[in-house]
Motif scaffolding. Sequence first.
Motif, PDB file in Angstrom:
ATOM      1  N   HIS A   4       0.865  -1.169   0.000  1.00 21.58           N
ATOM      2  CA  HIS A   4       0.000   0.000   0.000  1.00 21.58           C
ATOM      3  C   HIS A   4       0.909   1.229   0.000  1.00 21.58           C
ATOM      4  CE1 HIS A   4      -3.606  -2.383   1.072  1.00 21.58           C
ATOM      5  NE2 HIS A   4      -2.789  -3.076   1.834  1.00 21.58           N
ATOM      6  N   GLN A   5       0.378   2.311  -0.548  1.00 17.27           N
ATOM      7  CA  GLN A   5       1.176   3.538  -0.621  1.00 17.27           C
ATOM      8  C   GLN A   5       1.596   3.988   0.785  1.00 17.27           C
ATOM      9  OE1 GLN A   5      -0.928   7.142  -1.922  1.00 17.27           O
ATOM     10  NE2 GLN A   5       0.778   7.574  -3.276  1.00 17.27           N
ATOM     11  N   SER A 165      -4.755  -2.677  15.671  1.00 17.59           N
ATOM     12  CA  SER A 165      -3.746  -2.154  14.757  1.00 17.59           C
ATOM     13  C   SER A 165      -3.648  -0.656  15.019  1.00 17.59           C
ATOM     14  CB  SER A 165      -4.106  -2.449  13.291  1.00 17.59           C
ATOM     15  OG  SER A 165      -5.393  -1.974  13.005  1.00 17.59           O
ATOM     16  N   THR A 166      -2.508  -0.082  14.665  1.00 17.82           N
ATOM     17  CA  THR A 166      -2.335   1.363  14.863  1.00 17.82           C
ATOM     18  C   THR A 166      -2.745   2.055  13.580  1.00 17.82           C
ATOM     19  OG1 THR A 166      -0.576   1.019  16.458  1.00 17.82           O
ATOM     20  CG2 THR A 166      -0.641   3.165  15.380  1.00 17.82           C
ATOM     21  N   VAL A 167      -3.719   2.957  13.707  1.00 16.73           N
ATOM     22  CA  VAL A 167      -4.314   3.584  12.526  1.00 16.73           C
ATOM     23  C   VAL A 167      -4.138   5.091  12.585  1.00 16.73           C
ATOM     24  CG1 VAL A 167      -6.544   4.047  11.414  1.00 16.73           C
ATOM     25  CG2 VAL A 167      -5.985   1.731  12.127  1.00 16.73           C
ATOM     26  N   LEU A 168      -3.774   5.680  11.452  1.00 21.03           N
ATOM     27  CA  LEU A 168      -3.689   7.137  11.332  1.00 21.03           C
ATOM     28  C   LEU A 168      -4.821   7.603  10.429  1.00 21.03           C
ATOM     29  CD1 LEU A 168      -2.239   9.999  11.216  1.00 21.03           C
ATOM     30  CD2 LEU A 168      -0.921   9.061   9.291  1.00 21.03           C
ATOM     31  N   ILE A 169      -5.602   8.561  10.919  1.00 23.06           N
ATOM     32  CA  ILE A 169      -6.627   9.208  10.094  1.00 23.06           C
ATOM     33  C   ILE A 169      -6.161  10.647   9.908  1.00 23.06           C
ATOM     34  CG2 ILE A 169      -9.009  10.060  10.106  1.00 23.06           C
ATOM     35  CD1 ILE A 169      -9.031   7.119   9.590  1.00 23.06           C
ATOM     36  N   PHE A 179      -4.485   5.390   7.129  1.00 21.33           N
ATOM     37  CA  PHE A 179      -3.244   4.622   7.021  1.00 21.33           C
ATOM     38  C   PHE A 179      -3.181   3.653   8.197  1.00 21.33           C
ATOM     39  CE2 PHE A 179      -2.566   8.765   5.164  1.00 21.33           C
ATOM     40  CZ  PHE A 179      -1.850   8.514   4.007  1.00 21.33           C
ATOM     41  N   THR A 180      -2.523   2.525   7.979  1.00 20.67           N
ATOM     42  CA  THR A 180      -2.323   1.555   9.053  1.00 20.67           C
ATOM     43  C   THR A 180      -0.828   1.340   9.213  1.00 20.67           C
ATOM     44  OG1 THR A 180      -4.447   0.538   8.547  1.00 20.67           O
ATOM     45  CG2 THR A 180      -2.895  -0.806   9.812  1.00 20.67           C
ATOM     46  N   LEU A 181      -0.393   1.237  10.466  1.00 25.30           N
ATOM     47  CA  LEU A 181       1.047   1.120  10.730  1.00 25.30           C
ATOM     48  C   LEU A 181       1.556  -0.283  10.411  1.00 25.30           C
ATOM     49  CD1 LEU A 181       3.595   2.540  11.887  1.00 25.30           C
ATOM     50  CD2 LEU A 181       2.949   1.601  14.126  1.00 25.30           C
ATOM     51  N   PHE A 188       3.676   4.011   8.009  1.00 25.80           N
ATOM     52  CA  PHE A 188       2.226   4.020   7.816  1.00 25.80           C
ATOM     53  C   PHE A 188       1.924   3.789   6.346  1.00 25.80           C
ATOM     54  CE2 PHE A 188       1.725   6.114  11.980  1.00 25.80           C
ATOM     55  CZ  PHE A 188       0.579   5.455  12.429  1.00 25.80           C
ATOM     56  N   ARG A 189       0.984   2.874   6.061  1.00 28.33           N
ATOM     57  CA  ARG A 189       0.598   2.588   4.682  1.00 28.33           C
ATOM     58  C   ARG A 189      -0.895   2.821   4.496  1.00 28.33           C
ATOM     59  NH1 ARG A 189       4.649   0.725   1.950  1.00 28.33           N
ATOM     60  NH2 ARG A 189       6.401  -0.191   3.088  1.00 28.33           N
ATOM     61  N   MET A 190      -1.247   3.369   3.341  1.00 27.42           N
ATOM     62  CA  MET A 190      -2.644   3.732   3.092  1.00 27.42           C
ATOM     63  C   MET A 190      -3.528   2.482   3.045  1.00 27.42           C
ATOM     64  SD  MET A 190      -4.292   5.790  -0.087  1.00 27.42           S
ATOM     65  CE  MET A 190      -3.316   7.264   0.095  1.00 27.42           C
ATOM     66  N   THR A 191      -4.617   2.545   3.821  1.00 29.54           N
ATOM     67  CA  THR A 191      -5.562   1.425   3.787  1.00 29.54           C
ATOM     68  C   THR A 191      -6.956   1.890   3.343  1.00 29.54           C
ATOM     69  OG1 THR A 191      -5.552   1.688   6.217  1.00 29.54           O
ATOM     70  CG2 THR A 191      -4.460  -0.243   5.332  1.00 29.54           C
ATOM     71  N   LYS A 192      -7.189   3.200   3.263  1.00 32.63           N
ATOM     72  CA  LYS A 192      -8.426   3.745   2.661  1.00 32.63           C
ATOM     73  C   LYS A 192      -8.061   5.069   2.022  1.00 32.63           C
ATOM     74  CE  LYS A 192     -12.166   2.114   5.589  1.00 32.63           C
ATOM     75  NZ  LYS A 192     -13.000   2.454   6.747  1.00 32.63           N
ATOM     76  N   HIS A 193      -8.224   5.172   0.711  1.00 31.89           N
ATOM     77  CA  HIS A 193      -7.813   6.432   0.086  1.00 31.89           C
ATOM     78  C   HIS A 193      -8.868   7.519   0.272  1.00 31.89           C
ATOM     79  CE1 HIS A 193     -10.311   5.064  -3.249  1.00 31.89           C
ATOM     80  NE2 HIS A 193     -10.319   6.313  -3.661  1.00 31.89           N
TER      81      HIS A 193
END
Length: 333
Positions: A4-5, A165-169, A179-181, A188-193
């Motif tokens: 993921h990006q 999971s560690t998530v960044l919004i 993004f999810t760590l 951090f990798r994108m999990t919802k664009h």
Amino acid sequence: MQEHQSLEDFLSSPRCADAPEALKALIRDTVNACIEIASLTRNGSLAGNLAASWGINVQDETQKALDVISNDILINAMEKHGHARALASEEMDDTHIVANPKAAESPYFLAFDPLDGSSNIDINGLVGTIFSVLPAPDGAKGTSGEMLIAGREQAAAGYVLYGPSTVLILTLGNGVVEFTLDAAKSVFRMTKHSVDLPVGTSEFSINASNRRYWEAPMQRYIDDCLAGKEGPRKRDFNMRWVGAMVGDVHRVVSRGGVFLYPIDEKTRAKGGRLRLLYEANPMSMIVEQAGGRATDGHGRILDIAPSSLHQRVPVVIGSREEIDIIVSYHEQG
Ligand code: AHG
Ligand code: MN
Ligand code: MN
């Protein structure tokens, strides 16, 4: 794991073309500090007694060890690179003017709740960090008066949820990205664009133990939800409560719902329960950018002109149609 990006690639992508480099640098530093906090929360009691009482903060609330450690981690990250001119935090009475000489050139202030949901620390429940990037007026040093900027001016807002999971919004003002760590690589990798809130919902989140302290419109609204199919709403509702705004709002931005911390008789003298600058404002920007609505039960939270650094406000945010309905209950008085 599927590729993921990365956050870094996202920040360099056309979607962030309008974001100034200074903003991207500040976001990188903030997120890296949160990765450090994440590794502490992941190790739990092995990292020491993170729930130990440390003192009392300016808001007369007990500070836990992890509140103070998280605050220090964020301050150190800002001091190291000087990408924010000054900081405001739940855990500091006054603003912190960053001493790094580069900081004076930064066009931004950073406000944060270093650790939201600290009463969840000792039960291994959800906690997180909430942050808000504000434009620093020309010539401003970063005094508390200078940081009283309405939420609609925020340049960016986000939170990191330290969960299973560690998530960044994150929002830079053009939608919301998740993004999810990847903990092994600290990336951090994108999990919802695009995080998009459903407009309607049948799920609410409120500390119902305060019912007797609420105003009549909120009591009526929740009573009507609880009446379910047999009541005026003619459908059943579900209820969820994490006890940490960051966890409750994350559920709302993930599958819709409303998160409510209304004015009540217990908190009326203080203006509400949740803090405007580093809880309500960043969460409101995220919710609005995801297509939801963020109010204090009457008007838009992002339009409130702050009057003090630790000001509290009622919070009524989430799926648009349901928030409209709650506001209409308040209009009826
Ligand atoms: P904090 O841990 O940063 O002080 O914030 C806690 C807040 C918020 O996260 C949550 O929604 C609310 O407190 C819960 O408060 P009550 O348990 O008093 O209802
Ligand atoms: Mn908080
Ligand atoms: Mn906190």
